[in-house]
Design a protein around this motif. Structure first.
Motif, PDB file in Angstrom:
ATOM      1  N   LEU A   1      20.438  21.802  17.629  1.00 43.36           N
ATOM      2  CA  LEU A   1      21.503  20.967  17.899  1.00 43.36           C
ATOM      3  C   LEU A   1      22.536  21.901  19.353  1.00 43.36           C
ATOM      4  N   HIS A   2      22.667  23.081  19.002  1.00 42.26           N
ATOM      5  CA  HIS A   2      23.795  23.561  19.905  1.00 42.26           C
ATOM      6  C   HIS A   2      22.961  23.272  21.544  1.00 42.26           C
ATOM      7  N   ASN A   3      21.761  23.411  21.217  1.00 42.92           N
ATOM      8  CA  ASN A   3      21.475  23.125  23.061  1.00 42.92           C
ATOM      9  C   ASN A   3      21.953  21.861  23.444  1.00 42.92           C
ATOM     10  N   LEU A   4      21.873  20.845  22.693  1.00 44.74           N
ATOM     11  CA  LEU A   4      22.170  19.789  23.084  1.00 44.74           C
ATOM     12  C   LEU A   4      23.545  19.135  22.767  1.00 44.74           C
ATOM     13  N   SER A   5      24.223  19.735  22.403  1.00 40.33           N
ATOM     14  CA  SER A   5      26.013  19.684  22.239  1.00 40.33           C
ATOM     15  C   SER A   5      27.293  20.410  22.916  1.00 40.33           C
ATOM     16  N   ARG A   6      25.913  21.358  22.989  1.00 40.24           N
ATOM     17  CA  ARG A   6      27.509  22.769  23.732  1.00 40.24           C
ATOM     18  C   ARG A   6      28.404  22.010  25.177  1.00 40.24           C
ATOM     19  N   PRO A   7      29.168  22.569  25.341  1.00 42.44           N
ATOM     20  CA  PRO A   7      29.684  21.998  27.299  1.00 42.44           C
ATOM     21  C   PRO A   7      28.721  22.695  28.366  1.00 42.44           C
TER      22      PRO A   7
ATOM     23  N   LEU B   1      22.006  26.630  39.907  1.00 40.47           N
ATOM     24  CA  LEU B   1      22.286  26.093  38.656  1.00 40.47           C
ATOM     25  C   LEU B   1      22.160  25.106  37.952  1.00 40.47           C
ATOM     26  N   PRO B   2      20.951  24.552  38.221  1.00 44.32           N
ATOM     27  CA  PRO B   2      20.337  22.594  37.924  1.00 44.32           C
ATOM     28  C   PRO B   2      21.433  22.714  36.308  1.00 44.32           C
ATOM     29  N   THR B   3      21.862  23.408  35.819  1.00 42.94           N
ATOM     30  CA  THR B   3      22.952  23.350  33.940  1.00 42.94           C
ATOM     31  C   THR B   3      23.109  24.581  34.423  1.00 42.94           C
ATOM     32  N   CYS B   4      24.587  24.701  33.756  1.00 41.99           N
ATOM     33  CA  CYS B   4      25.359  25.380  32.768  1.00 41.99           C
ATOM     34  C   CYS B   4      26.022  26.288  32.054  1.00 41.99           C
ATOM     35  N   ASP B   5      26.449  26.935  31.893  1.00 41.40           N
ATOM     36  CA  ASP B   5      26.524  26.717  29.540  1.00 41.40           C
ATOM     37  C   ASP B   5      27.538  27.954  29.504  1.00 41.40           C
ATOM     38  N   PRO B   6      28.188  28.019  27.718  1.00 42.53           N
ATOM     39  CA  PRO B   6      28.975  29.458  28.317  1.00 42.53           C
ATOM     40  C   PRO B   6      27.860  30.069  27.310  1.00 42.53           C
ATOM     41  N   ASP B   7      27.030  29.834  27.231  1.00 39.52           N
ATOM     42  CA  ASP B   7      25.990  30.967  26.959  1.00 39.52           C
ATOM     43  C   ASP B   7      25.050  32.484  28.222  1.00 39.52           C
ATOM     44  N   LYS B   8      25.767  31.537  29.536  1.00 41.63           N
ATOM     45  CA  LYS B   8      24.589  32.154  30.288  1.00 41.63           C
ATOM     46  C   LYS B   8      25.604  33.239  31.052  1.00 41.63           C
ATOM     47  N   VAL B   9      25.433  34.100  31.613  1.00 41.41           N
ATOM     48  CA  VAL B   9      26.037  35.241  31.742  1.00 41.41           C
ATOM     49  C   VAL B   9      24.849  35.434  32.872  1.00 41.41           C
ATOM     50  N   PHE B  10      25.385  36.209  34.159  1.00 45.05           N
ATOM     51  CA  PHE B  10      25.910  36.545  35.559  1.00 45.05           C
ATOM     52  C   PHE B  10      25.374  38.283  36.086  1.00 45.05           C
ATOM     53  N   ALA B  11      24.964  38.718  36.093  1.00 43.78           N
ATOM     54  CA  ALA B  11      25.746  40.528  36.518  1.00 43.78           C
ATOM     55  C   ALA B  11      25.366  40.300  37.789  1.00 43.78           C
ATOM     56  N   VAL B  12      26.375  40.904  38.907  1.00 46.78           N
ATOM     57  CA  VAL B  12      26.870  41.276  40.145  1.00 46.78           C
ATOM     58  C   VAL B  12      26.723  42.950  40.644  1.00 46.78           C
ATOM     59  N   GLN B  13      25.938  43.317  41.315  1.00 49.76           N
ATOM     60  CA  GLN B  13      26.181  44.975  42.050  1.00 49.76           C
ATOM     61  C   GLN B  13      26.461  44.751  43.496  1.00 49.76           C
TER      62      GLN B  13
ATOM     63  N   ALA C   1      34.918  34.553  42.166  1.00 55.25           N
ATOM     64  CA  ALA C   1      33.726  33.995  41.923  1.00 55.25           C
ATOM     65  C   ALA C   1      33.821  32.166  41.781  1.00 55.25           C
ATOM     66  N   ALA C   2      33.054  31.555  42.348  1.00 60.63           N
ATOM     67  CA  ALA C   2      33.419  29.969  42.793  1.00 60.63           C
ATOM     68  C   ALA C   2      32.161  29.204  42.426  1.00 60.63           C
ATOM     69  N   LEU C   3      32.517  28.404  41.311  1.00 61.30           N
ATOM     70  CA  LEU C   3      31.320  27.324  40.648  1.00 61.30           C
ATOM     71  C   LEU C   3      31.877  26.043  40.936  1.00 61.30           C
ATOM     72  N   LEU C   4      31.224  24.848  41.669  1.00 56.30           N
ATOM     73  CA  LEU C   4      30.917  23.907  41.506  1.00 56.30           C
ATOM     74  C   LEU C   4      29.886  23.213  40.733  1.00 56.30           C
ATOM     75  N   TYR C   5      30.531  21.786  40.115  1.00 54.98           N
ATOM     76  CA  TYR C   5      29.037  21.219  38.999  1.00 54.98           C
ATOM     77  C   TYR C   5      30.146  20.044  39.416  1.00 54.98           C
ATOM     78  N   THR C   6      29.463  19.279  38.117  1.00 49.31           N
ATOM     79  CA  THR C   6      29.437  17.867  37.312  1.00 49.31           C
ATOM     80  C   THR C   6      29.822  18.438  36.331  1.00 49.31           C
ATOM     81  N   ASP C   7      30.953  17.956  35.480  1.00 44.38           N
ATOM     82  CA  ASP C   7      31.344  18.079  34.019  1.00 44.38           C
ATOM     83  C   ASP C   7      30.214  16.596  33.246  1.00 44.38           C
ATOM     84  N   SER C   8      30.696  16.532  32.195  1.00 44.82           N
ATOM     85  CA  SER C   8      29.332  15.439  31.594  1.00 44.82           C
ATOM     86  C   SER C   8      30.139  14.087  31.218  1.00 44.82           C
ATOM     87  N   HIS C   9      31.545  14.543  32.043  1.00 43.93           N
ATOM     88  CA  HIS C   9      31.982  12.775  32.092  1.00 43.93           C
ATOM     89  C   HIS C   9      31.614  12.733  33.489  1.00 43.93           C
ATOM     90  N   GLY C  10      31.029  13.125  34.659  1.00 45.78           N
ATOM     91  CA  GLY C  10      30.292  12.833  35.935  1.00 45.78           C
ATOM     92  C   GLY C  10      31.645  13.332  36.808  1.00 45.78           C
TER      93      GLY C  10
END
Length: 452
Positions: free
Chosen positions: A180-186, A220-232, A249-258
């Protein structure tokens, strides 16, 4: 395959026996709009348990099934959830049991923590190209080579959920909550991330679950609040000019409303002239989290004892540098001198080498459990990672105070934690250990029988 066309009263099953060159029988009826076909989809989900209740076939053609799923959804992308309960042993991607005890401690040890077939990384790369994330739910009753399966979510920004010794009565609620969390999270779709920094600095390395398209672009085919990326970040020039440098850091993406959006975070970082100023501004928890992610990556290409030694070497180098800078504070040869902000890093380092991802060898940790733990550490945010390797322990037998009652903010007040040391454990007490995912209740032998 199941036809889920909205005009049907129940799903229609089709069987494709071809393993070497799988094809999709009815492409337009397998991927449907959930709103239009909700009744048919619900009927399929309700009938699956009874349909395969008596199935005893131990073989699994997971690879061909993944290929067929790719053919179905490659034109739209999205999320592919894989539920796997057996070792893939038929068709492309078939693997064998590779947890060989005699291989530990040799130069080939790390191969057991890499995918056993090239298919997995190749398939993940193709999924990333067409914007598909693969999430794996592994129900392991025996060894199922998670080292191979983990390659799918590792390069597609996906999740790996491991249920060792799966038992329906015990694990159903956990499975339902995680699905449920996997399918319903932002969720951000079709995303790419780029990180830039000021002149004189450069991005040295990225750590996390993604596919690296170029030196500074993460796919990133998908990205959500549970993902973390570290950078050196490293110096490109010996001296960085100015009093402030910037990291963006710039994230270009499509939201769930297209809608296509871009989210930009810019951080100003003071440039200091003295190394002591940098030590004072350091974030100990963040350093420990980065050390954990770097160590998990090293374990995929080195022996475990080499990885553990690297952890100790990095921490000792840090403390040695600070000690040399503050030699005037050293009165005794064995006195511990450390920066205040990094005082817990040695503790977290010791805890890290004892976690399932890096601890021991074949006899101490199951191979699949080791891979699952390493995957979690790579994607965990700082606070969750630190709690996972050094859990909170609450003394429940101590009365007094207002713990256990709602606080001013409405959240339950927790008791103060105690260090994870036998010196702080009373055999007349009760303690709750919290790792962020697991709760362990420890009751001392001398605990009052009336407690609780």
């Amino acid at each position: 395959f199941y036809s889920l066309k909205s005009s049907l009263s129940k799903p229609q099953m089709m069987v494709v026996a071809e393993l070497d060159d799988p094809f999709v029988p009815l492409p337009d009826e397998l991927l449907v709009n959930l709103k239009d076909s909700r009744t048919v989809v619900d009927n399929l989900l309700d009938s699956l348990p009874d349909m395969f209740a008596s199935a005893s076939m131990p073989d699994s053609a997971m690879g061909p099934a993944l290929q067929a799923a790719f053919l179905v959804m490659q034109h739209v992308g999205g999320k592919l959830l894989l539920f796997q309960a057996a070792l893939p042993n038929m068709g492309i991607g078939k693997v064998k049991i590779r947890d060989v005890i005699s291989q530990y401690g040799t130069d080939r040890e790390h191969e057991m923590r890499q995918p056993g077939e090239a298919f997995y990384k190749r398939y993940a790369a193709e999924c990333s190209r067409v914007q598909i994330t693969v999430d794996v739910f592994a129900f392991a009753l025996t060894h199922m080579d998670l080292a191979s399966l983990a390659g799918l979510p590792r390069y597609t920004c996906g999740d790996l959920h491991h249920y060792p010794g799966f038992n329906g009565q015990r694990d159903n609620d956990k499975l339902a909550a995680e699905v449920l969390h996997n399918l319903s999270r932002p969720t951000a779709w079709e995303a790419v991330m780029r990180i830039r920094c000021s002149k004189g600095l450069r991005i040295a390395s990225f750590h996390g679950h993604f596919f690296n398209r170029s030196t500074d672009l993460l796919a990133l085919p998908t990205c959500d609040p549970d993902k973390v990326f570290a950078v050196q970040i490293a110096h490109e020039e010996s001296i960085v000019g100015g009093s402030v440098s910037y990291v963006q850091a710039a994230l270009l993406y499509t939201d769930s409303h297209g809608e296509r959006r871009i989210r930009v975070h810019t951080m100003a970082v003071p440039v200091v002239q003295e190394l002591s100023d940098m030590f004072r501004a350091a974030d100990g928890a963040c350093c420990a989290a980065l050390l954990a992610k770097v160590s998990v990556e090293k374990s995929l290409s080195s022996r475990l004892d080499e990885t553990r030694q690297q952890v100790f070497t990095k921490v000792m180098s840090l403390l040695k540098e600070f000690r040399l800078m503050n030699s005037s504070l050293v009165r005794a040869a064995n006195k511990m001198v450390y920066p205040e902000q990094l005082r817990y890093v040695p503790l977290w380092a010791l805890a890290l080498v004892k976690c399932a991802a890096l601890r021991g060898g074949a006899k101490e940790v199951n191979a699949d459990e080791r891979i699952a733990c390493g995957h979690d550490l790579m994607s965990a945010p700082v606070n969750e990672l630190c709690r996972a390797i050094y859990p909170d322990m609450f003394p429940l037998h101590e009365t007094g105070g207002d713990w256990g009652t709602p606080g001013p903010d409405g959240r339950v007040v927790l008791p103060l934690t105690v260090p994870l040391s036998g010196a702080y454990i009373d055999d007349r007490g009760a303690y709750l250990l919290h790792t962020g995912r697991t709760l362990v209740l420890w009751l001392g032998r001398g605990l009052d029988r009336q407690w609780g």
